[in-house]
Design a protein around this motif. Structure first.
Motif, PDB file in Angstrom:
ATOM      1  N   UNK A 102       0.825  -1.213   0.000  1.00 39.27           N
ATOM      2  CA  UNK A 102       0.000   0.000   0.000  1.00 39.27           C
ATOM      3  C   UNK A 102       0.860   1.264   0.000  1.00 39.27           C
ATOM      4  N   UNK A 103       1.958   1.269   0.768  1.00 36.52           N
ATOM      5  CA  UNK A 103       2.821   2.457   0.769  1.00 36.52           C
ATOM      6  C   UNK A 103       3.548   2.591  -0.560  1.00 36.52           C
ATOM      7  N   UNK A 104       3.891   1.465  -1.172  1.00 29.05           N
ATOM      8  CA  UNK A 104       4.535   1.506  -2.491  1.00 29.05           C
ATOM      9  C   UNK A 104       3.554   2.052  -3.533  1.00 29.05           C
ATOM     10  N   UNK A 105       2.312   1.605  -3.485  1.00 25.88           N
ATOM     11  CA  UNK A 105       1.304   2.107  -4.424  1.00 25.88           C
ATOM     12  C   UNK A 105       1.054   3.601  -4.203  1.00 25.88           C
ATOM     13  N   UNK A 106       1.059   4.036  -2.944  1.00 23.78           N
ATOM     14  CA  UNK A 106       0.881   5.467  -2.657  1.00 23.78           C
ATOM     15  C   UNK A 106       2.047   6.271  -3.215  1.00 23.78           C
ATOM     16  N   UNK A 107       3.260   5.735  -3.081  1.00 23.28           N
ATOM     17  CA  UNK A 107       4.436   6.421  -3.625  1.00 23.28           C
ATOM     18  C   UNK A 107       4.372   6.455  -5.154  1.00 23.28           C
ATOM     19  N   UNK A 108       3.979   5.354  -5.761  1.00 23.46           N
ATOM     20  CA  UNK A 108       3.856   5.317  -7.225  1.00 23.46           C
ATOM     21  C   UNK A 108       2.812   6.324  -7.706  1.00 23.46           C
ATOM     22  N   UNK A 109       1.702   6.423  -6.994  1.00 23.35           N
ATOM     23  CA  UNK A 109       0.672   7.390  -7.356  1.00 23.35           C
ATOM     24  C   UNK A 109       1.205   8.816  -7.218  1.00 23.35           C
ATOM     25  N   UNK A 110       1.959   9.072  -6.153  1.00 27.65           N
ATOM     26  CA  UNK A 110       2.551  10.402  -5.970  1.00 27.65           C
ATOM     27  C   UNK A 110       3.486  10.754  -7.115  1.00 27.65           C
ATOM     28  N   UNK A 111       4.294   9.802  -7.536  1.00 32.01           N
ATOM     29  CA  UNK A 111       5.199  10.027  -8.666  1.00 32.01           C
ATOM     30  C   UNK A 111       4.386  10.364  -9.908  1.00 32.01           C
ATOM     31  N   UNK A 144      -6.964   0.055  -4.384  1.00 31.35           N
ATOM     32  CA  UNK A 144      -7.097  -1.392  -4.173  1.00 31.35           C
ATOM     33  C   UNK A 144      -6.207  -1.867  -3.027  1.00 31.35           C
ATOM     34  N   UNK A 145      -4.927  -1.424  -3.023  1.00 27.00           N
ATOM     35  CA  UNK A 145      -4.016  -1.882  -1.964  1.00 27.00           C
ATOM     36  C   UNK A 145      -4.441  -1.340  -0.604  1.00 27.00           C
ATOM     37  N   UNK A 146      -4.930  -0.114  -0.572  1.00 26.55           N
ATOM     38  CA  UNK A 146      -5.420   0.443   0.698  1.00 26.55           C
ATOM     39  C   UNK A 146      -6.628  -0.338   1.200  1.00 26.55           C
ATOM     40  N   UNK A 147      -7.551  -0.656   0.299  1.00 24.22           N
ATOM     41  CA  UNK A 147      -8.754  -1.410   0.676  1.00 24.22           C
ATOM     42  C   UNK A 147      -8.372  -2.790   1.216  1.00 24.22           C
ATOM     43  N   UNK A 148      -7.477  -3.505   0.524  1.00 23.28           N
ATOM     44  CA  UNK A 148      -7.033  -4.824   0.989  1.00 23.28           C
ATOM     45  C   UNK A 148      -6.350  -4.724   2.350  1.00 23.28           C
ATOM     46  N   UNK A 149      -5.531  -3.701   2.505  1.00 24.18           N
ATOM     47  CA  UNK A 149      -4.813  -3.489   3.765  1.00 24.18           C
ATOM     48  C   UNK A 149      -5.798  -3.250   4.917  1.00 24.18           C
ATOM     49  N   UNK A 150      -6.750  -2.365   4.702  1.00 22.65           N
ATOM     50  CA  UNK A 150      -7.728  -2.041   5.750  1.00 22.65           C
ATOM     51  C   UNK A 150      -8.592  -3.253   6.082  1.00 22.65           C
ATOM     52  N   UNK A 151      -9.007  -4.001   5.078  1.00 27.04           N
ATOM     53  CA  UNK A 151      -9.805  -5.210   5.326  1.00 27.04           C
ATOM     54  C   UNK A 151      -9.032  -6.202   6.179  1.00 27.04           C
ATOM     55  N   UNK A 152      -7.742  -6.356   5.900  1.00 31.78           N
ATOM     56  CA  UNK A 152      -6.927  -7.298   6.679  1.00 31.78           C
ATOM     57  C   UNK A 152      -6.766  -6.822   8.122  1.00 31.78           C
ATOM     58  N   UNK A 153      -6.551  -5.522   8.299  1.00 28.29           N
ATOM     59  CA  UNK A 153      -6.432  -4.992   9.662  1.00 28.29           C
ATOM     60  C   UNK A 153      -7.711  -5.250  10.447  1.00 28.29           C
ATOM     61  N   UNK A 154      -8.835  -4.956   9.833  1.00 30.74           N
ATOM     62  CA  UNK A 154     -10.121  -5.170  10.506  1.00 30.74           C
ATOM     63  C   UNK A 154     -10.311  -6.648  10.856  1.00 30.74           C
ATOM     64  N   UNK A 155      -9.898  -7.529   9.963  1.00 27.16           N
ATOM     65  CA  UNK A 155     -10.019  -8.963  10.212  1.00 27.16           C
ATOM     66  C   UNK A 155      -9.128  -9.388  11.384  1.00 27.16           C
ATOM     67  N   UNK A 156      -7.894  -8.913  11.404  1.00 30.05           N
ATOM     68  CA  UNK A 156      -6.948  -9.375  12.423  1.00 30.05           C
ATOM     69  C   UNK A 156      -7.261  -8.893  13.824  1.00 30.05           C
ATOM     70  N   UNK A 157      -7.907  -7.758  13.943  1.00 29.14           N
ATOM     71  CA  UNK A 157      -8.264  -7.311  15.298  1.00 29.14           C
ATOM     72  C   UNK A 157      -9.756  -7.502  15.571  1.00 29.14           C
ATOM     73  N   UNK A 158     -10.414  -8.251  14.705  1.00 30.04           N
ATOM     74  CA  UNK A 158     -11.815  -8.641  14.894  1.00 30.04           C
ATOM     75  C   UNK A 158     -12.751  -7.452  15.116  1.00 30.04           C
ATOM     76  N   UNK A 159     -12.512  -6.379  14.408  1.00 25.30           N
ATOM     77  CA  UNK A 159     -13.336  -5.182  14.584  1.00 25.30           C
ATOM     78  C   UNK A 159     -14.800  -5.486  14.290  1.00 25.30           C
ATOM     79  N   UNK A 160     -15.066  -6.084  13.154  1.00 27.55           N
ATOM     80  CA  UNK A 160     -16.450  -6.319  12.759  1.00 27.55           C
ATOM     81  C   UNK A 160     -17.158  -7.286  13.701  1.00 27.55           C
TER      82      UNK A 160
END
Length: 165
Positions: A102-111, A144-160
């Motif tokens: 996700x940080x790589x995609x953000x950097x690529x978008x910035x470029x 897309x990478x941000x969405x996947x990242x956030x979904x994984x975070x929510x899954x791992x800490x059982x937010x939902x």
């Protein structure tokens, strides 16, 4: 005499059972406290990762290469080092991979935005719809990478799971 021996043996068994129960309860309490502490640390880490989800944390490029969009200041390098250490200790390998992507995609978008001239004089993104295919490709990859990242975070800490109600 037989009754006395029976009472003594029964007393020892009751005392031993009580001590075993207390020990098991204390052990369970220590594990629960440790689990809560680790969950709290992981949740705090994942929040920090979300707050620093931009190209300045990218691992993808070399700071000595022109067009570099990773950490620039000593503070950003220190923040990246700290987050990397914390994710190595408290995060999962999957979250680390997704954060780096996700940080790589953000950097690529910035470029793409800067080099493609998509920012105005004040450094803001265009308010009108952009139709450039490179811009759209990098923007989609970032989202897309941000969405996947956030979904994984929510899954791992059982937010939902904990917010059902």
């Amino acid at each position: 005499m037989g009754q006395l021996i029976g009472v003594v043996i029964g007393g020892f068994i009751a005392l031993g059972g009580g001590a075993l129960t207390a020990w098991l309860q204390a052990r369970h309490q220590r594990k629960a406290t440790r689990s809560k502490d680790l969950w709290d640390r992981r949740a705090a880490l994942y929040l920090d990762l979300l707050l620093h989800l931009d190209g300045s944390m990218s691992f993808a490029t070399d700071p000595h290469v022109p067009g570099y969009y990773g950490p620039r200041s000593p503070e950003q390098f220190q923040r990246q080092k700290e987050l990397t250490a914390r994710i190595s200790l408290f995060g999962s390998p999957t979250v680390r991979e997704l954060w780096e992507a996700a940080t790589e995609a953000a950097a690529d978008f910035s470029v793409c935005v800067v080099e493609g001239g998509f920012v105005d004089r004040d450094g803001r993104l265009p308010s009108a719809e952009v139709t450039d295919p490179n811009y759209l490709r990098f923007e989609a990859a970032k989202q897309r990478t941000e969405r996947e990242f956030i979904q994984r975070l929510r899954h791992e800490i059982d937010v939902d799971e904990h917010l059902k109600g």
